[in-house]
Design an enzyme around this catalytic site. Structure first.
Site, PDB file in Angstrom:
ATOM      1  N   HIS A  35       0.837  -1.208   0.000  1.00  9.66           N
ATOM      2  CA  HIS A  35       0.000   0.000   0.000  1.00  9.66           C
ATOM      3  C   HIS A  35       0.877   1.267   0.000  1.00  9.66           C
ATOM      4  CE1 HIS A  35      -2.745  -2.935   2.186  1.00  9.66           C
ATOM      5  NE2 HIS A  35      -3.537  -2.523   1.199  1.00  9.66           N
ATOM      6  N   MET A 182       3.138  -9.246  -0.835  1.00  2.66           N
ATOM      7  CA  MET A 182       2.543  -8.684   0.380  1.00  2.66           C
ATOM      8  C   MET A 182       1.030  -8.622   0.231  1.00  2.66           C
ATOM      9  SD  MET A 182       5.065  -5.760   1.749  1.00  2.66           S
ATOM     10  CE  MET A 182       6.767  -6.157   2.109  1.00  2.66           C
ATOM     11  N   SER A 184      -2.665  -8.071   2.957  1.00  2.00           N
ATOM     12  CA  SER A 184      -3.235  -7.990   4.304  1.00  2.00           C
ATOM     13  C   SER A 184      -3.616  -9.378   4.784  1.00  2.00           C
ATOM     14  CB  SER A 184      -4.467  -7.078   4.296  1.00  2.00           C
ATOM     15  OG  SER A 184      -4.130  -5.813   3.760  1.00  2.00           O
ATOM     16  N   ARG A 185      -3.981 -10.265   3.876  1.00  2.00           N
ATOM     17  CA  ARG A 185      -4.421 -11.613   4.265  1.00  2.00           C
ATOM     18  C   ARG A 185      -3.252 -12.506   4.703  1.00  2.00           C
ATOM     19  NH1 ARG A 185      -8.546 -10.663   0.072  1.00  2.00           N
ATOM     20  NH2 ARG A 185     -10.572 -10.776   1.118  1.00  2.00           N
TER      21      ARG A 185
HETATM   22  P1  AMP Z   1      -6.446  -3.752  -0.590  1.00  3.33           P
HETATM   23  O1  AMP Z   1      -6.291  -3.001   0.684  1.00  3.33           O
HETATM   24  O2  AMP Z   1      -6.035  -5.175  -0.502  1.00  3.33           O
HETATM   25  O3  AMP Z   1      -7.812  -3.552  -1.213  1.00  3.33           O
HETATM   26  O4  AMP Z   1      -5.426  -3.116  -1.598  1.00  3.33           O
HETATM   27  C1  AMP Z   1      -5.446  -1.734  -1.869  1.00  3.33           C
HETATM   28  C2  AMP Z   1      -4.541  -1.463  -3.041  1.00  3.33           C
HETATM   29  O5  AMP Z   1      -3.224  -1.869  -2.712  1.00  3.33           O
HETATM   30  C3  AMP Z   1      -4.945  -2.256  -4.284  1.00  3.33           C
HETATM   31  O6  AMP Z   1      -4.787  -1.427  -5.423  1.00  3.33           O
HETATM   32  C4  AMP Z   1      -3.968  -3.387  -4.282  1.00  3.33           C
HETATM   33  O7  AMP Z   1      -3.715  -3.923  -5.557  1.00  3.33           O
HETATM   34  C5  AMP Z   1      -2.737  -2.711  -3.727  1.00  3.33           C
HETATM   35  N1  AMP Z   1      -1.827  -3.715  -3.179  1.00  3.33           N
HETATM   36  C6  AMP Z   1      -2.113  -4.684  -2.284  1.00  3.33           C
HETATM   37  N2  AMP Z   1      -1.032  -5.464  -2.066  1.00  3.33           N
HETATM   38  C7  AMP Z   1      -0.053  -4.990  -2.853  1.00  3.33           C
HETATM   39  C8  AMP Z   1       1.310  -5.364  -3.104  1.00  3.33           C
HETATM   40  N3  AMP Z   1       1.880  -6.412  -2.489  1.00  3.33           N
HETATM   41  N4  AMP Z   1       2.026  -4.635  -3.979  1.00  3.33           N
HETATM   42  C9  AMP Z   1       1.470  -3.577  -4.620  1.00  3.33           C
HETATM   43  N5  AMP Z   1       0.195  -3.171  -4.435  1.00  3.33           N
HETATM   44  C10 AMP Z   1      -0.552  -3.863  -3.566  1.00  3.33           C
END
Ligand code: AMP
Length: 282
Positions: A35, A182, A184-185
């Protein structure tokens, strides 16, 4: 850094900044360096950086992990304050989804297979909420991770089809030093599951390193590696056209994208990698 919970306060904060160059990063919180790579990119390119933290109930199918999805707002806000974010929007569901809401934003073409097949309604939930957030924040650029490769393609399509005045910026996947993407899960994983999960990124890295353009052979190899991995239940392993997300057959001379999803214990993980000749992805 200003934290707002209502749509009215969000709009007021954006207009008080008097800039047209708002960079926006939508998230579901439980933030990590993936993020933060998006917020860093937004910081480089924008005058006002806005992050939303919203665990979007519409994008979870019944029986998925909506209830237990990690929520750690105080920690997230501390991380964002340190990285130079200006504005954080942390709405309650009732703020973004009015009582009796009956509008769905649906992208048809790209959403029927891969994640869409395994998670019915998932992308409708994503696009409906991302559309609302883009209206409220009115950014010039919105930043999404390639980690959710299909989501990025779906959002790009929505923005194009509906003429949203925003540029969608895709950012590379941030990985742990051992290769695990990476997420969150990842916090759900036991130490043993965490070790077993490495087979996803390892199989993808191997596919990229040995890519000769044979989509069929690469798909078969991924399926057999992941299908045989102990403690891993493969959902899908596909080799697709990066734009259309349609499966590629036989030998191709264009770049391709390999995408995988698997359950490790009870945790569903996704990952993907670019397949191109003469390219070292990581
Ligand atoms: P999320 O909180 O999982 O909905 O992710 C929010 C944003 O962060 C989304 O655009 C995801 O694709 C991006 N994101 C999550 N994990 C990663 C990662 N490891 N590398 C780059 N972007 C990420």
């Amino acid at each position: 850094m200003e934290v707002v919970v209502s749509a009215a306060d969000l709009r007021a904060a954006v207009s008080a900044s008097r800039t047209a160059r708002v960079g926006f990063v939508p998230t579901m919180g439980a933030l990590h360096d993936g993020h933060l790579s998006l917020t860093a990119r937004a910081r480089e390119e924008s005058e006002l950086v806005c992050v939303s933290i919203f665990v979007n109930p519409l994008q979870f199918a019944p029986g998925e992990d909506f209830q237990r999805y990690p929520r750690q707002l105080e920690r997230d806000l501390g991380m964002l304050a340190e990285t130079g974010v200006d504005l954080v929007f942390t709405p309650q569901a009732a703020e973004l989804i009015p009582a009796g809401a009956s509008t769905t934003v649906r992208v048809d073409d790209l959403t029927q297979h891969l994640e869409g097949a395994s998670r019915p309604g998932h992308f409708d939930g994503v696009t409906t909420i991302v559309a609302a957030l883009l209206h409220l924040v009115a950014p010039w650029r919105a930043y999404f991770g390639e980690k959710d490769f299909q989501q990025l393609a779906v959002v790009r399509r929505m923005v194009r089809d509906l003429h949203f005045p925003v540029e969608v910026v895709g950012c590379p996947i941030v990985r742990e030093p051992d290769g695990l993407a990476m997420s969150s899960r990842n916090a759900y994983l036991s130490a043993d599951e965490r070790r077993r999960a490495l087979v996803l990124s390892a199989a993808l890295a191997q596919a990229a390193a040995s890519w000769t353009g044979d989509a069929g052979a690469t798909r078969t190899q991924l399926r057999s590696t992941l299908g045989a991995a102990p403690g891993v239940r493969l959902d899908y392993a596909e080799v697709v056209d990066p734009e259309t997300l349609r499966p590629l057959e036989g030998v191709v001379d264009t770049p391709a994208q390999a995408l995988v999803a698997a359950l490790v214990g009870r945790t569903r993980l996704i990952d993907n990698i670019r397949l191109e000749r003469d390219a070292v992805d990581r």
